[in-house]
Design a protein around this motif. Structure first.
Motif, mmCIF file in Angstrom:
data_model
loop_
_atom_site.group_PDB
_atom_site.id
_atom_site.type_symbol
_atom_site.label_atom_id
_atom_site.label_comp_id
_atom_site.label_asym_id
_atom_site.label_seq_id
_atom_site.Cartn_x
_atom_site.Cartn_y
_atom_site.Cartn_z
ATOM 1 N N UNK A 171 15.254 9.384 6.887
ATOM 2 C CA UNK A 171 14.834 10.740 7.592
ATOM 3 C C UNK A 171 13.133 11.416 6.869
ATOM 4 N N UNK A 172 12.675 11.918 6.067
ATOM 5 C CA UNK A 172 11.491 12.497 6.143
ATOM 6 C C UNK A 172 10.730 11.600 5.868
ATOM 7 N N UNK A 173 11.067 10.461 5.537
ATOM 8 C CA UNK A 173 9.950 9.125 5.860
ATOM 9 C C UNK A 173 9.839 8.960 7.010
ATOM 10 N N UNK A 174 10.552 8.940 7.904
ATOM 11 C CA UNK A 174 9.896 7.970 9.384
ATOM 12 C C UNK A 174 9.444 10.061 10.065
ATOM 13 N N UNK A 175 10.104 10.692 9.629
ATOM 14 C CA UNK A 175 8.590 12.251 9.855
ATOM 15 C C UNK A 175 7.206 11.765 9.374
ATOM 16 N N UNK A 176 7.647 11.968 8.125
ATOM 17 C CA UNK A 176 6.340 11.459 7.647
ATOM 18 C C UNK A 176 5.214 10.373 7.922
ATOM 19 N N UNK A 177 5.398 9.263 7.982
ATOM 20 C CA UNK A 177 4.859 8.445 8.884
ATOM 21 C C UNK A 177 4.240 8.839 10.567
ATOM 22 N N UNK A 178 5.302 9.640 10.857
ATOM 23 C CA UNK A 178 4.502 9.756 12.393
ATOM 24 C C UNK A 178 3.463 11.259 12.120
ATOM 25 N N UNK A 223 9.645 2.221 8.240
ATOM 26 C CA UNK A 223 10.729 3.009 6.888
ATOM 27 C C UNK A 223 11.933 1.982 6.887
ATOM 28 N N UNK A 224 12.395 1.528 7.327
ATOM 29 C CA UNK A 224 13.849 0.728 6.997
ATOM 30 C C UNK A 224 13.161 -0.773 6.634
ATOM 31 N N UNK A 225 12.034 -0.954 7.191
ATOM 32 C CA UNK A 225 11.755 -2.129 6.626
ATOM 33 C C UNK A 225 11.425 -2.272 5.199
ATOM 34 N N UNK A 226 10.081 -0.921 4.562
ATOM 35 C CA UNK A 226 10.014 -1.073 3.776
ATOM 36 C C UNK A 226 10.916 -0.434 2.716
ATOM 37 N N UNK A 227 11.916 0.001 3.221
ATOM 38 C CA UNK A 227 13.069 0.768 1.766
ATOM 39 C C UNK A 227 13.783 -0.444 2.046
ATOM 40 N N UNK A 252 0.775 -1.350 -0.200
ATOM 41 C CA UNK A 252 0.377 -0.114 0.204
ATOM 42 C C UNK A 252 0.779 1.362 -0.252
ATOM 43 N N UNK A 253 0.327 3.042 0.227
ATOM 44 C CA UNK A 253 1.008 3.752 0.040
ATOM 45 C C UNK A 253 1.127 4.144 1.373
ATOM 46 N N UNK A 254 2.779 4.360 1.360
ATOM 47 C CA UNK A 254 3.486 4.389 2.483
ATOM 48 C C UNK A 254 3.935 6.337 2.721
ATOM 49 N N UNK A 255 3.793 6.855 3.931
ATOM 50 C CA UNK A 255 3.654 7.816 3.671
ATOM 51 C C UNK A 255 5.846 8.102 2.654
ATOM 52 N N UNK A 256 6.371 9.486 2.497
ATOM 53 C CA UNK A 256 7.198 9.454 2.322
ATOM 54 C C UNK A 256 7.964 10.740 2.574
ATOM 55 N N UNK A 315 9.557 -6.399 -6.243
ATOM 56 C CA UNK A 315 9.176 -5.802 -5.327
ATOM 57 C C UNK A 315 8.128 -4.070 -6.301
ATOM 58 N N UNK A 316 7.110 -4.292 -6.868
ATOM 59 C CA UNK A 316 6.470 -3.275 -7.011
ATOM 60 C C UNK A 316 5.832 -2.165 -6.506
ATOM 61 N N UNK A 317 5.137 -1.177 -7.535
ATOM 62 C CA UNK A 317 5.131 0.019 -6.677
ATOM 63 C C UNK A 317 6.482 0.800 -5.882
ATOM 64 N N UNK A 318 7.667 0.045 -6.196
ATOM 65 C CA UNK A 318 8.392 1.217 -5.265
ATOM 66 C C UNK A 318 8.457 2.162 -5.371
ATOM 67 N N UNK A 319 7.910 3.635 -7.245
ATOM 68 C CA UNK A 319 7.928 4.205 -6.858
ATOM 69 C C UNK A 319 6.624 5.203 -6.165
ATOM 70 N N UNK A 320 5.443 3.959 -5.492
ATOM 71 C CA UNK A 320 4.286 4.884 -4.887
ATOM 72 C C UNK A 320 4.398 4.589 -3.632
ATOM 73 N N UNK A 321 5.566 4.525 -3.192
ATOM 74 C CA UNK A 321 6.177 3.585 -1.990
ATOM 75 C C UNK A 321 5.358 4.733 -0.913
#
Length: 259
Positions: free
Chosen positions: A52-59, A171-175, A8-12, A253-259
Motif C-alpha cells: 500500500x505504501x508503494x502504491x501511494x509512493x508511486x502516485x 507495484x504488484x509487478x515490480x514486487x 531502475x529505482x521505483x519509489x517505495x 532479480x538484482x537491486x531488490x534492496x534499491x527497488x
C-alpha cells in the motif's frame, strides 16, 4: 558481459513526506497500517502494508497530490481483505467517527463487501469509498474470467481510479519480480498487467511510462531467467542443480534492496 536485469529505482514509501501529506491521507495511512497488521504478501515475508505504501509512493512521485486518491491508495484493499469487526475496532481505537452518509451504487460487490464499503464510506467519505469500490474485485471468480473482468472494468473507471489501478499494478509487478518464488504463471501475469495498464493509460503520462518500464524489465528478466528456461526445456540444465538455478535467478532479480 553482465546480463543481470537491473530495474531502475521505483519509489517505495512516503515515510519522508508524511508531515506534508493532507490530513485525510495521514489518517488513511495510519488506519491502513493498523487494519492490515499481521497480513503478509504472497511470499509470506513482506508486510502487506508495504504494498500500500508503494502504491501511494508511486502516485506521489508522478505528481499526484489529490488527497482522496492518495488516501484510497492506502485503503484500496480494505474491502477485500479486512473484516468489519477489525475496521470498527481500529476506527474506534483511532478516534475515527462514522460522520458521513454513504450510498453505495456499485453493484458488482458481494453483500460482505457492501457492508465493509459502507463502513469505509461512513468513516472516510464517499469520494474515497467510490475509488475503493472501483478497485475492488470479487473473490472466487475463475482466473481467466477475473482477468477479463478487470481489464473491462478499467476501461470504464473514473480517471482517479485508473491511476490508482495502474499504480497498484506497477507495484504488484515490480514486487512479484523481486519476491515471487519460481512461478510458471509469471509470463501470463505480465501479459495481464500490461493489458490492465494499457486500459488505464491516458490520464498521467509519467505513470504510463513507469508502467511500460516495469513491464519491459520484467520481460527482460524472463528472457534470461535460468529457471524458466529449464522449466521450458522440461528438465534442469545438465550439470546445474536447482540450488544453482535459484542463485542465478536471485542475481537476475538484482537491486531488490534499491527497488
Amino acid at each position: 558481459m553482465d546480463k543481470r536485469v537491473k530495474l531502475p529505482e521505483f519509489p517505495r514509501d512516503l515515510s519522508g513526506h508524511v508531515e506534508v501529506l493532507p490530513k485525510i491521507v495521514q489518517q488513511a495511512r495510519t488506519f491502513a497500517e493498523a487494519v492490515h497488521e499481521g497480513q503478509l504478501r504472497k511470499n509470506k515475508a513482506t508486510k502487506y502494508f508495504d504494498h500500500l505504501e508503494m502504491v501511494a509512493a508511486i502516485l506521489w512521485n508522478v505528481g499526484v497530490r489529490d488527497g482522496d486518491i492518495l488516501a484510497a491508495a492506502y485503503l484500496h484493499d480494505v474491502v477485500e481483505d479486512v473484516d468489519v469487526c477489525k475496521i470498527k475496532a481500529v476506527a474506534e481505537e483511532q478516534g475515527l467517527e462514522a460522520r458521513h452518509v454513504y450510498t453505495n451504487g456499485h453493484h458488482l460487490l458481494t453483500v460482505e463487501h457492501h457492508e465493509r464499503l459502507a463502513l469505509l464510506g461512513a468513516i472516510f467519505g464517499s469520494d474515497i469509498a467510490d475509488y475503493v469500490a472501483e478497485l475492488t474485485t470479487e473473490h472466487g471468480l475463475p482466473k481467466d474470467k477475473k482477468r477479463e473482468l478487470q481489464v473491462q472494468r478499467c476501461l470504464d473507471m473514473s480517471d482517479g481510479a485508473k491511476i490508482l489501478k495502474a499504480a497498484d499494478q506497477i507495484a504488484n509487478t515490480v514486487s512479484t519480480f523481486h519476491e515471487a518464488p519460481i512461478w510458471d504463471g509469471f509470463p501470463a501475469y505480465i501479459d495481464k498487467a500490461e493489458a490492465v495498464c494499457n486500459a488505464c493509460a491516458g490520464v498521467n503520462p509519467e505513470l504510463d511510462e513507469l508502467a511500460k518500464l516495469s513491464i519491459k524489465h520484467s520481460r527482460d528478466f524472463l528472457a534470461i531467467d535460468p529457471i524458466r528456461k529449464s522449466l521450458e526445456s522440461g528438465a534442469p540444465n545438465i550439470g546445474m542443480n536447482m540450488t544453482e538455478l535459484h542463485r542465478q535467478a536471485r542475481e537476475n532479480r538484482q537491486v531488490a534492496t534499491d527497488l
